[in-house]
Design a protein around this motif. Structure first.
Motif, PDB file in Angstrom:
ATOM      1  N   LEU A 289      15.963   1.904 -21.981  1.00 17.44           N
ATOM      2  CA  LEU A 289      16.606   1.768 -23.291  1.00 17.44           C
ATOM      3  C   LEU A 289      16.809   3.112 -23.975  1.00 17.44           C
ATOM      4  O   LEU A 289      17.597   3.214 -24.921  1.00 17.44           O
ATOM      5  CB  LEU A 289      15.778   0.841 -24.198  1.00 17.44           C
ATOM      6  CG  LEU A 289      15.634  -0.604 -23.733  1.00 17.44           C
ATOM      7  CD1 LEU A 289      14.778  -1.396 -24.714  1.00 17.44           C
ATOM      8  CD2 LEU A 289      16.993  -1.266 -23.574  1.00 17.44           C
ATOM      9  N   ASP A 290      16.097   4.133 -23.522  1.00 15.04           N
ATOM     10  CA  ASP A 290      16.232   5.471 -24.090  1.00 15.04           C
ATOM     11  C   ASP A 290      16.945   6.415 -23.132  1.00 15.04           C
ATOM     12  O   ASP A 290      16.906   7.627 -23.293  1.00 15.04           O
ATOM     13  CB  ASP A 290      14.840   6.024 -24.441  1.00 15.04           C
ATOM     14  CG  ASP A 290      14.920   7.261 -25.326  1.00 15.04           C
ATOM     15  OD1 ASP A 290      15.767   7.280 -26.231  1.00 15.04           O
ATOM     16  OD2 ASP A 290      14.130   8.205 -25.102  1.00 15.04           O
TER      17      ASP A 290
ATOM     18  N   LEU B  19      10.149  -0.584 -30.872  1.00 15.40           N
ATOM     19  CA  LEU B  19      10.605   0.725 -31.337  1.00 15.40           C
ATOM     20  C   LEU B  19      11.865   1.160 -30.602  1.00 15.40           C
ATOM     21  O   LEU B  19      12.809   1.695 -31.213  1.00 15.40           O
ATOM     22  CB  LEU B  19       9.494   1.761 -31.141  1.00 15.40           C
ATOM     23  CG  LEU B  19       9.823   3.195 -31.590  1.00 15.40           C
ATOM     24  CD1 LEU B  19      10.159   3.226 -33.069  1.00 15.40           C
ATOM     25  CD2 LEU B  19       8.660   4.122 -31.275  1.00 15.40           C
ATOM     26  N   SER B  20      11.920   0.921 -29.303  1.00 19.31           N
ATOM     27  CA  SER B  20      13.103   1.297 -28.522  1.00 19.31           C
ATOM     28  C   SER B  20      14.325   0.497 -28.959  1.00 19.31           C
ATOM     29  O   SER B  20      15.439   1.031 -29.036  1.00 19.31           O
ATOM     30  CB  SER B  20      12.843   1.089 -27.035  1.00 19.31           C
ATOM     31  OG  SER B  20      11.839   1.969 -26.565  1.00 19.31           O
TER      32      SER B  20
ATOM     33  N   MET C   5      19.494   0.379 -32.111  1.00 19.93           N
ATOM     34  CA  MET C   5      20.223  -0.159 -33.263  1.00 19.93           C
ATOM     35  C   MET C   5      20.614   0.943 -34.252  1.00 19.93           C
ATOM     36  O   MET C   5      21.673   0.888 -34.882  1.00 19.93           O
ATOM     37  CB  MET C   5      19.360  -1.211 -33.965  1.00 19.93           C
ATOM     38  CG  MET C   5      19.129  -2.466 -33.149  1.00 19.93           C
ATOM     39  SD  MET C   5      17.621  -3.373 -33.624  1.00 19.93           S
ATOM     40  CE  MET C   5      17.855  -3.576 -35.380  1.00 19.93           C
ATOM     41  N   GLN C   6      19.765   1.953 -34.402  1.00 23.16           N
ATOM     42  CA  GLN C   6      19.979   2.981 -35.416  1.00 23.16           C
ATOM     43  C   GLN C   6      20.713   4.210 -34.899  1.00 23.16           C
ATOM     44  O   GLN C   6      21.216   5.007 -35.692  1.00 23.16           O
ATOM     45  CB  GLN C   6      18.628   3.407 -35.996  1.00 23.16           C
ATOM     46  CG  GLN C   6      17.894   2.286 -36.720  1.00 23.16           C
ATOM     47  CD  GLN C   6      16.465   2.632 -37.060  1.00 23.16           C
ATOM     48  OE1 GLN C   6      15.997   3.749 -36.781  1.00 23.16           O
ATOM     49  NE2 GLN C   6      15.735   1.696 -37.650  1.00 23.16           N
TER      50      GLN C   6
ATOM     51  N   LEU D 149      24.675  -4.553 -31.498  1.00 25.38           N
ATOM     52  CA  LEU D 149      24.578  -5.975 -31.803  1.00 25.38           C
ATOM     53  C   LEU D 149      23.657  -6.688 -30.829  1.00 25.38           C
ATOM     54  O   LEU D 149      22.843  -7.538 -31.222  1.00 25.38           O
ATOM     55  CB  LEU D 149      25.973  -6.607 -31.772  1.00 25.38           C
ATOM     56  CG  LEU D 149      26.067  -8.090 -32.152  1.00 25.38           C
ATOM     57  CD1 LEU D 149      25.502  -8.321 -33.544  1.00 25.38           C
ATOM     58  CD2 LEU D 149      27.500  -8.572 -32.065  1.00 25.38           C
ATOM     59  N   LEU D 150      23.755  -6.339 -29.556  1.00 24.67           N
ATOM     60  CA  LEU D 150      22.895  -6.948 -28.549  1.00 24.67           C
ATOM     61  C   LEU D 150      21.428  -6.573 -28.788  1.00 24.67           C
ATOM     62  O   LEU D 150      20.532  -7.417 -28.714  1.00 24.67           O
ATOM     63  CB  LEU D 150      23.341  -6.516 -27.160  1.00 24.67           C
ATOM     64  CG  LEU D 150      22.590  -7.111 -25.955  1.00 24.67           C
ATOM     65  CD1 LEU D 150      22.554  -8.625 -26.032  1.00 24.67           C
ATOM     66  CD2 LEU D 150      23.233  -6.650 -24.659  1.00 24.67           C
ATOM     67  N   ALA D 151      21.181  -5.303 -29.094  1.00 23.91           N
ATOM     68  CA  ALA D 151      19.812  -4.865 -29.392  1.00 23.91           C
ATOM     69  C   ALA D 151      19.266  -5.575 -30.624  1.00 23.91           C
ATOM     70  O   ALA D 151      18.097  -5.979 -30.668  1.00 23.91           O
ATOM     71  CB  ALA D 151      19.780  -3.347 -29.600  1.00 23.91           C
ATOM     72  N   SER D 152      20.125  -5.756 -31.632  1.00 19.84           N
ATOM     73  CA  SER D 152      19.710  -6.441 -32.858  1.00 19.84           C
ATOM     74  C   SER D 152      19.335  -7.886 -32.577  1.00 19.84           C
ATOM     75  O   SER D 152      18.342  -8.406 -33.108  1.00 19.84           O
ATOM     76  CB  SER D 152      20.838  -6.381 -33.897  1.00 19.84           C
ATOM     77  OG  SER D 152      20.525  -7.148 -35.036  1.00 19.84           O
ATOM     78  N   GLU D 153      20.096  -8.534 -31.726  1.00 17.12           N
ATOM     79  CA  GLU D 153      19.822  -9.937 -31.409  1.00 17.12           C
ATOM     80  C   GLU D 153      18.496 -10.080 -30.666  1.00 17.12           C
ATOM     81  O   GLU D 153      17.693 -10.982 -30.961  1.00 17.12           O
ATOM     82  CB  GLU D 153      20.966 -10.513 -30.583  1.00 17.12           C
ATOM     83  CG  GLU D 153      20.845 -11.995 -30.355  1.00 17.12           C
ATOM     84  CD  GLU D 153      22.169 -12.640 -29.997  1.00 17.12           C
ATOM     85  OE1 GLU D 153      22.218 -13.869 -29.974  1.00 17.12           O
ATOM     86  OE2 GLU D 153      23.137 -11.901 -29.753  1.00 17.12           O
ATOM     87  N   ILE D 154      18.254  -9.184 -29.708  1.00 11.22           N
ATOM     88  CA  ILE D 154      16.979  -9.216 -28.981  1.00 11.22           C
ATOM     89  C   ILE D 154      15.825  -8.956 -29.938  1.00 11.22           C
ATOM     90  O   ILE D 154      14.783  -9.634 -29.881  1.00 11.22           O
ATOM     91  CB  ILE D 154      16.980  -8.162 -27.852  1.00 11.22           C
ATOM     92  CG1 ILE D 154      18.065  -8.477 -26.818  1.00 11.22           C
ATOM     93  CG2 ILE D 154      15.618  -8.100 -27.170  1.00 11.22           C
ATOM     94  CD1 ILE D 154      18.311  -7.355 -25.834  1.00 11.22           C
TER      95      ILE D 154
END
Length: 276
Positions: free
Chosen positions: A41-42, A77-78, A83-84, A94-99
């Motif tokens: 994710l990073d 955190l990841s 998201m940020q 959007l996908l990260a926010s949903e998860i």
């Protein structure tokens, strides 16, 4: 798997394994795969990040996984970082926010979740749950002509060009495609994109009040202008994926034995490759 295998290949393999519900518990319980996905994710390659998010979203479909995923070091955190991050594409955020919302709610409102789970069992399997994010919705398409992997690839290419498509999954046996899209995107845009292939036509599958399925064709004169994606990472081409040949796919039902053998190899690779 040779040492030369890169991060994109590994994360796409994990994504394909996670697509099979039979593999999801084993992936999360493995000591190397979930931490490896968090590190992806990073990753500086946006394709790797997006594919890792898809894998994590598949894993979060299993309710038994959510508490462990939420508590895994670096997971929340990841997701927040994705998201940020100003360079993250809109659909990736959007996908990260949903998860993040799904995992954040793990362990809460158990009665409501049990009711939602019961309703989900009565439906065909969906890649995303529509109740978790009001900014997104699920559209089910029945696609006439979706007969083989070549047609599937054409369908993928058409859908990936549409701005507002978050993700999708195929049910080849019944010629269905479950598409997750932004709430402001019209379903007609999906029909227009599929029909543009000239070899397939799409109808929307909707539920009636009594729970029966109804297929609603898109009107020929209702074609809408499709806004193409420019900021989302390219999807891994089908010919580079091990799931190209359906008889050898690691994500098909019944593939857990072969899939777990590859999973062990992938975990070892992740352990050796935490720095890229």
């Amino acid at each position: 798997m040779s040492a030369e295998v890169d991060a994109l290949t590994v994360v796409n393999q994990l994504r394909d394994l996670a697509a099979d519900p039979l593999n999801r518990r084993a992936i999360v319980e493995d000591q190397g795969c979930l931490p490896g996905l968090i590190l992806f994710l990073d990753h500086p390659n946006p394709q790797v990040v997006y594919s890792a998010l898809l894998a994590v979203r598949y894993l979060a479909e299993c309710r038994a996984n959510r508490e462990k995923m939420k508590g895994e070091l670096g997971m929340m955190l990841s997701l927040q970082n994705v998201m940020q991050k100003s360079t993250s594409p809109g659909e990736t955020k959007l996908l990260a926010s949903e998860i993040y919302e799904i995992l954040q709610s793990a362990g809460k409102e158990e009665a409501e979740q049990a009711e939602a789970a019961a309703a989900s069992c009565r439906r065909k399997a969906h890649f995303f749950l529509g109740s978790n994010n009001k900014r997104a919705k699920t559209v089910v398409l029945h696609i006439d002509g979706l007969d083989d992997s070549t047609r599937r690839s054409l369908c993928e290419e058409a859908l990936l060009k549409i701005r507002g498509v978050i993700s999708f999954t195929f049910q080849m046996a019944v010629k269905r495609c479950v598409v997750r899209i932004r709430s402001d995107l019209k379903a007609e845009a999906l029909g227009t994109a599929i029909n543009s292939t000239k070899v397939m036509t799409a109808q929307q599958v909707v539920k009636t009040e009594d729970g029966a399925e109804l297929m609603v064709p898109f009107q020929e004169d209702s074609a809408v202008l499709v806004e193409e994606n420019t900021d989302i990472p390219d999807y891994l081409p089908e010919e580079e994926s091990p799931s190209q040949e359906q008889d050898k796919a690691v994500t098909r039902v019944g593939s857990i034995t072969d899939g777990m053998g590859w999973l062990s190899t992938a975990a070892n690779f992740l352990t050796r490759s935490f720095y890229w």
